[in-house]
Design a protein around this motif. Structure first.
Motif, PDB file in Angstrom:
ATOM      1  N   THR A 134       6.933 -54.104   3.727  1.00  0.00           N
ATOM      2  CA  THR A 134       8.080 -55.000   3.561  1.00  0.00           C
ATOM      3  C   THR A 134       9.374 -54.255   3.847  1.00  0.00           C
ATOM      4  O   THR A 134      10.282 -54.785   4.504  1.00  0.00           O
ATOM      5  CB  THR A 134       8.094 -55.574   2.131  1.00  0.00           C
ATOM      6  N   GLY A 135       9.432 -53.019   3.361  1.00  0.00           N
ATOM      7  CA  GLY A 135      10.616 -52.196   3.640  1.00  0.00           C
ATOM      8  C   GLY A 135      10.761 -51.931   5.126  1.00  0.00           C
ATOM      9  O   GLY A 135      11.871 -52.006   5.676  1.00  0.00           O
ATOM     10  N   ASN A 136       9.673 -51.634   5.808  1.00  0.00           N
ATOM     11  CA  ASN A 136       9.710 -51.383   7.248  1.00  0.00           C
ATOM     12  C   ASN A 136      10.113 -52.642   8.002  1.00  0.00           C
ATOM     13  O   ASN A 136      10.872 -52.575   8.971  1.00  0.00           O
ATOM     14  CB  ASN A 136       8.347 -50.891   7.748  1.00  0.00           C
ATOM     15  N   LEU A 137       9.616 -53.790   7.579  1.00  0.00           N
ATOM     16  CA  LEU A 137       9.974 -55.040   8.244  1.00  0.00           C
ATOM     17  C   LEU A 137      11.445 -55.358   8.035  1.00  0.00           C
ATOM     18  O   LEU A 137      12.123 -55.855   8.938  1.00  0.00           O
ATOM     19  CB  LEU A 137       9.102 -56.192   7.731  1.00  0.00           C
ATOM     20  N   SER A 138      11.933 -55.080   6.837  1.00  0.00           N
ATOM     21  CA  SER A 138      13.349 -55.332   6.565  1.00  0.00           C
ATOM     22  C   SER A 138      14.213 -54.468   7.453  1.00  0.00           C
ATOM     23  O   SER A 138      15.219 -54.920   8.000  1.00  0.00           O
ATOM     24  CB  SER A 138      13.683 -55.039   5.099  1.00  0.00           C
ATOM     25  N   LYS A 139      13.864 -53.232   7.645  1.00  0.00           N
ATOM     26  CA  LYS A 139      14.626 -52.324   8.512  1.00  0.00           C
ATOM     27  C   LYS A 139      14.559 -52.780   9.953  1.00  0.00           C
ATOM     28  O   LYS A 139      15.533 -52.711  10.682  1.00  0.00           O
ATOM     29  CB  LYS A 139      14.083 -50.903   8.395  1.00  0.00           C
ATOM     30  N   ALA A 140      13.383 -53.263  10.350  1.00  0.00           N
ATOM     31  CA  ALA A 140      13.208 -53.686  11.737  1.00  0.00           C
ATOM     32  C   ALA A 140      13.986 -54.964  12.035  1.00  0.00           C
ATOM     33  O   ALA A 140      14.428 -55.175  13.159  1.00  0.00           O
ATOM     34  CB  ALA A 140      11.729 -53.895  12.033  1.00  0.00           C
ATOM     35  N   THR A 141      14.215 -55.809  11.068  1.00  0.00           N
ATOM     36  CA  THR A 141      14.899 -57.071  11.316  1.00  0.00           C
ATOM     37  C   THR A 141      16.399 -56.962  11.089  1.00  0.00           C
ATOM     38  O   THR A 141      17.130 -57.862  11.463  1.00  0.00           O
ATOM     39  CB  THR A 141      14.330 -58.173  10.423  1.00  0.00           C
ATOM     40  N   GLU A 142      16.885 -55.888  10.502  1.00  0.00           N
ATOM     41  CA  GLU A 142      18.327 -55.720  10.300  1.00  0.00           C
ATOM     42  C   GLU A 142      18.969 -55.286  11.619  1.00  0.00           C
ATOM     43  O   GLU A 142      18.412 -54.493  12.358  1.00  0.00           O
ATOM     44  CB  GLU A 142      18.598 -54.616   9.257  1.00  0.00           C
ATOM     45  N   PRO A 143      20.157 -55.825  11.897  1.00  0.00           N
ATOM     46  CA  PRO A 143      20.861 -55.332  13.088  1.00  0.00           C
ATOM     47  C   PRO A 143      21.286 -53.881  12.850  1.00  0.00           C
ATOM     48  O   PRO A 143      21.703 -53.511  11.775  1.00  0.00           O
ATOM     49  CB  PRO A 143      22.080 -56.234  13.186  1.00  0.00           C
ATOM     50  N   ARG A 144      21.187 -53.073  13.898  1.00  0.00           N
ATOM     51  CA  ARG A 144      21.481 -51.657  13.751  1.00  0.00           C
ATOM     52  C   ARG A 144      22.972 -51.378  13.864  1.00  0.00           C
ATOM     53  O   ARG A 144      23.498 -50.536  13.179  1.00  0.00           O
ATOM     54  CB  ARG A 144      20.735 -50.868  14.802  1.00  0.00           C
TER      55      ARG A 144
END
Length: 118
Positions: A100-110
């Motif tokens: 879930t943490g990895n998915l949240s990072k992947a979906t956040e704009p950088r």
């Protein structure tokens, strides 16, 4: 001769008394023997009854001990399986949180360029 007759009569009286005393003792001894034979019979009966009861209780106890051993085995196996379930649940939760943490990072704009206009 009267003196001899008197002596004979005295001896006779003493013999009769001795015989009566022996008969009395024999009768008393027979009463004691009869009482002890009856007591022996009662005790033998009690022993038979108690032996049968002991056998029944021993058999019942053996069955109950075997049942308890089976229950203890089942409880130990169930507890072990439950602990494995808990461990697996904990592992699953950790993996899920990480993903879930990895998915949240992947979906956040950088950065601001990656953001889409609204």
């Amino acid at each position: 001769m009267t003196q001899q007759g008197a002596a004979l009569q005295t001896y006779n009286n003493e013999l009769v008394k001795c015989i009566e005393e022996l008969n009395f003792r024999r009768d008393e001894l027979n009463k004691q023997i009869q009482y002890e034979e009856e007591e022996k019979t009662r005790l033998q009966h009690d022993i038979r009854v108690l032996t049968e009861k002991l056998n029944r209780v021993s058999e019942s106890l053996d069955r109950r001990l075997a049942t308890r051993n089976e229950l203890e085995k089942t409880v130990a196996e169930t507890e072990a399986a439950y602990m494995k379930i808990l461990e697996s649940s904990q592992t699953l939760l950790s993996v899920l949180k990480k993903e879930t943490g990895n998915l949240s990072k992947a979906t956040e704009p950088r950065n601001s360029k990656d953001r889409l206009p609204l």
